[in-house]
Design an enzyme around this catalytic site. Structure first.
Site, PDB file in Angstrom:
ATOM      1  N   SER A 275       0.626  -1.349  -0.015  1.00  0.00           N
ATOM      2  CA  SER A 275       0.053   0.016   0.075  1.00  0.00           C
ATOM      3  C   SER A 275       0.932   1.300   0.126  1.00  0.00           C
ATOM      4  O   SER A 275       0.638   2.102  -1.095  1.00  0.00           O
ATOM      5  CB  SER A 275      -0.842  -0.089   1.164  1.00  0.00           C
ATOM      6  OG  SER A 275      -0.170  -0.234   2.340  1.00  0.00           O
ATOM      7  N   HIS A 305      -2.107  -8.964   1.752  1.00  0.00           N
ATOM      8  CA  HIS A 305      -1.651  -7.420   2.373  1.00  0.00           C
ATOM      9  C   HIS A 305      -2.607  -7.257   3.648  1.00  0.00           C
ATOM     10  O   HIS A 305      -2.270  -7.555   4.566  1.00  0.00           O
ATOM     11  CB  HIS A 305      -1.438  -6.502   1.436  1.00  0.00           C
ATOM     12  CG  HIS A 305      -0.840  -5.445   1.782  1.00  0.00           C
ATOM     13  ND1 HIS A 305      -0.240  -5.221   3.018  1.00  0.00           N
ATOM     14  CD2 HIS A 305      -0.978  -4.136   1.365  1.00  0.00           C
ATOM     15  CE1 HIS A 305       0.253  -4.013   3.302  1.00  0.00           C
ATOM     16  NE2 HIS A 305      -0.305  -3.010   2.296  1.00  0.00           N
ATOM     17  N   HIS A 351       7.037 -12.782   9.410  1.00  0.00           N
ATOM     18  CA  HIS A 351       6.783 -11.547   8.952  1.00  0.00           C
ATOM     19  C   HIS A 351       8.054 -11.487   7.996  1.00  0.00           C
ATOM     20  O   HIS A 351       9.181 -12.052   8.250  1.00  0.00           O
ATOM     21  CB  HIS A 351       7.013 -10.027   9.881  1.00  0.00           C
ATOM     22  CG  HIS A 351       6.588  -9.048   9.287  1.00  0.00           C
ATOM     23  ND1 HIS A 351       7.862  -8.396   8.719  1.00  0.00           N
ATOM     24  CD2 HIS A 351       5.503  -8.360   9.095  1.00  0.00           C
ATOM     25  CE1 HIS A 351       7.395  -7.021   8.359  1.00  0.00           C
ATOM     26  NE2 HIS A 351       5.877  -7.169   8.469  1.00  0.00           N
ATOM     27  N   ARG A 360       3.587  -4.589  17.580  1.00  0.00           N
ATOM     28  CA  ARG A 360       2.168  -4.135  17.403  1.00  0.00           C
ATOM     29  C   ARG A 360       1.306  -5.327  17.842  1.00  0.00           C
ATOM     30  O   ARG A 360       0.386  -5.089  18.269  1.00  0.00           O
ATOM     31  CB  ARG A 360       1.996  -3.976  15.880  1.00  0.00           C
ATOM     32  CG  ARG A 360       2.597  -2.679  15.032  1.00  0.00           C
ATOM     33  CD  ARG A 360       2.440  -2.531  13.910  1.00  0.00           C
ATOM     34  NE  ARG A 360       3.016  -3.788  13.200  1.00  0.00           N
ATOM     35  CZ  ARG A 360       2.718  -4.064  11.775  1.00  0.00           C
ATOM     36  NH1 ARG A 360       1.972  -3.476  10.857  1.00  0.00           N
ATOM     37  NH2 ARG A 360       3.213  -5.312  11.334  1.00  0.00           N
ATOM     38  N   ASP A 406      -1.390  -8.841  12.798  1.00  0.00           N
ATOM     39  CA  ASP A 406      -2.536  -9.666  12.478  1.00  0.00           C
ATOM     40  C   ASP A 406      -3.260 -10.648  13.407  1.00  0.00           C
ATOM     41  O   ASP A 406      -4.367 -11.100  13.565  1.00  0.00           O
ATOM     42  CB  ASP A 406      -2.629 -10.027  10.971  1.00  0.00           C
ATOM     43  CG  ASP A 406      -2.356  -9.130  10.005  1.00  0.00           C
ATOM     44  OD1 ASP A 406      -3.108  -7.873  10.164  1.00  0.00           O
ATOM     45  OD2 ASP A 406      -1.219  -9.098   9.191  1.00  0.00           O
TER      46      ASP A 406
END
Length: 467
Positions: A275, A305, A351, A360, A406
């Site tokens: 993005s 994504h 990742h 995060r 996520d």
């Protein structure tokens, strides 16, 4: 190669020594008390332009990396080919916003009255200026975004006429594109504005765009999941996240705090992700911020994504149904092993860059421990965290066996009643604008040219390398 190692060492050393300690935070506050972000930025841009000019004059031809054939075929992983001022992803520390880690940002950035999570407005100020804003500066951004939040009538009409089977991200991207009618940059460019002023008009568009995104997103949510009920009016006494949750129809202050955290931590992840890179690439053609960001959102809508947290929730739901509520650690471990042996992956783990638990993920885990410690799905997430990394290490396939952002976000949203998984990427899209727009302003301030890397064919590579 010696020169490459020297430069790499210098860059790493400079990054390490530039990391601010919390005791030095006060010295990083903006040199002015002005609450006008554009004025503050106007003072900073010439200074940074000079730094970049001087640096390029000394090292313009210096090599900073090398490219292998596998990199070319492997998604350009590891190729150093972009400059992004707003954030850097450290493999060990995770994302750093202007050299501040997430725990540091949680501590030093201004918060809403009575709140404990950073205001996304304060992070945007940090991303743009490199300085920690004062409470008054963050509040000024909140008020300015509230005053810019109204949508053009044709965009509202378009949103209200979309069919209910059109994916929320398709609606989101289309509405952003349609806001191009309001672009200050497009009008200025057509009128022959000087290149050194491009950034000012991109800034105005960026502020407008960020302000309008919660309204767009809330209309989509209400139309799809709340029978088209009204989003209500923007309240300039509320911060950006609070207005957003109110428009969505959620009045629980805990959910608003979650949204402040969510919108902050999803905002930026350096420049190479789909993005951010797409927005930068399209913007380099001098497409206005609306067109550039809409392109980025079409990338975010891709399953590799922006849809990962949905896959995590589906996996967690399946695990919960298969092992039941009273599972043992041994049963859960056996389940994960059987899942992996069947050729599937554990979503939310691993990742491309990180080599430790995603910060995060950690801050969301801390939020859950505070506000929903007894939630069954949080318990399952925690138990998987205890066993999955060791299993993945034993399996020997994963370079990074640790959970990413996520692995946790969907569980938190579900707990507070937002169960519409197909909408989650829209929340991601609202947040990611903070990083993309801050970067786009700096792209134009630094006069970065249109992006045009060289490509080769397989035949050409073979001829070049087999000689």
């Amino acid at each position: 190669m010696a020169l490459l190692r020297t430069l790499t060492s210098r860059l790493a050393s400079a990054s390490k020594h530039s990391l601010p300690s919390l005791s030095a935070v006060s010295s990083r506050h903006a040199s002015t008390d002005s609450t006008n972000l554009k004025d503050v930025l106007s003072d900073l841009i010439p200074e940074h332009q000079k730094i970049v000019k001087d640096f390029r004059s000394r090292h313009g031809s210096t090599k900073v990396g090398e490219v292998t054939v596998d990199m070319m075929y492997g998604g350009m992983r590891g190729i150093k080919g972009l400059v992004t001022e707003t954030s850097v992803l450290d493999p060990e520390e995770g994302i750093e916003f202007r050299n501040y880690t997430i725990p540091q940002c949680q501590e030093i950035l201004p918060k809403a009255a009575g709140g404990i999570e950073p205001l996304p407005e304060s992070l945007f100020w940090l991303l743009l200026t490199g300085n920690v804003p004062t409470d008054a500066q963050a509040q000024a951004v909140s008020k300015e975004w509230a005053n810019r939040a109204a949508l053009p009538g044709h965009v509202v009409t378009m949103l209200n006429n979309f069919p209910s089977n059109l994916h929320p991200m398709a609606q989101f991207s289309a509405a952003i594109t349609a806001c191009n009618s309001e672009s200050h940059f497009a009008r200025a460019y057509n009128n022959g504005v000087k290149k050194n002023l491009y950034w000012e008009y991109v800034y105005e568009d960026s502020m407008d765009l960020i302000a309008k995104l919660p309204t767009i997103a809330a209309i989509i949510y209400r139309n799809l999941y709340r029978d088209g009920t009204s989003v209500g009016a923007i309240d300039d006494a509320k911060d950006w996240s609070h207005n957003f949750t109110s428009m969505l129809g959620y009045e629980d202050p805990e959910f608003t705090e979650l949204m402040r955290l969510y919108l902050t931590i999803h905002s930026d992840h350096e420049g190479g992700n789909v993005s951010a890179h797409t927005c930068h690439l399209v913007g380099s053609a001098l497409s206005d911020p609306y067109l550039s960001y809409a392109a980025g959102m079409n990338g975010l809508a891709g399953p590799l994504h922006g849809l990962a947290n949905q896959e995590v929730l589906l996996f967690l739901t399946k695990v919960s149904g298969d092992v039941g509520k009273d599972y043992s650690q041994a049963e859960l471990k056996e389940y994960v092993w059987n899942h992996l042996k069947s050729g599937q992956v554990v979503p939310g783990y691993g990742h491309a860059v990180l080599r430790k638990t995603d910060p995060r993920y950690t801050c969301q885990r801390e939020f859950a421990k505070k506000w929903l410690p007894n939630d069954p799905m949080f318990k399952l997430v925690s138990d998987l965290y205890k066993i999955v990394p060791d299993i993945l290490l034993e399996q020997g396939k994963a370079k990074n066996p640790w959970p990413n952002v996520d692995a946790h976000s969907g569980v938190l949203l579900q707990y507070y009643g937002m169960t519409e998984m197909s909408y989650y990427t829209v929340l991601f899209g609202v947040s990611r604008a903070l990083g993309c727009m801050a970067s786009l302003v700096w792209d134009r301030a630094l006069g970065l040219p249109i992006e045009r890397p060289k490509s080769m064919s397989t035949e050409g590579l073979i001829k070049a390398l087999d000689q």
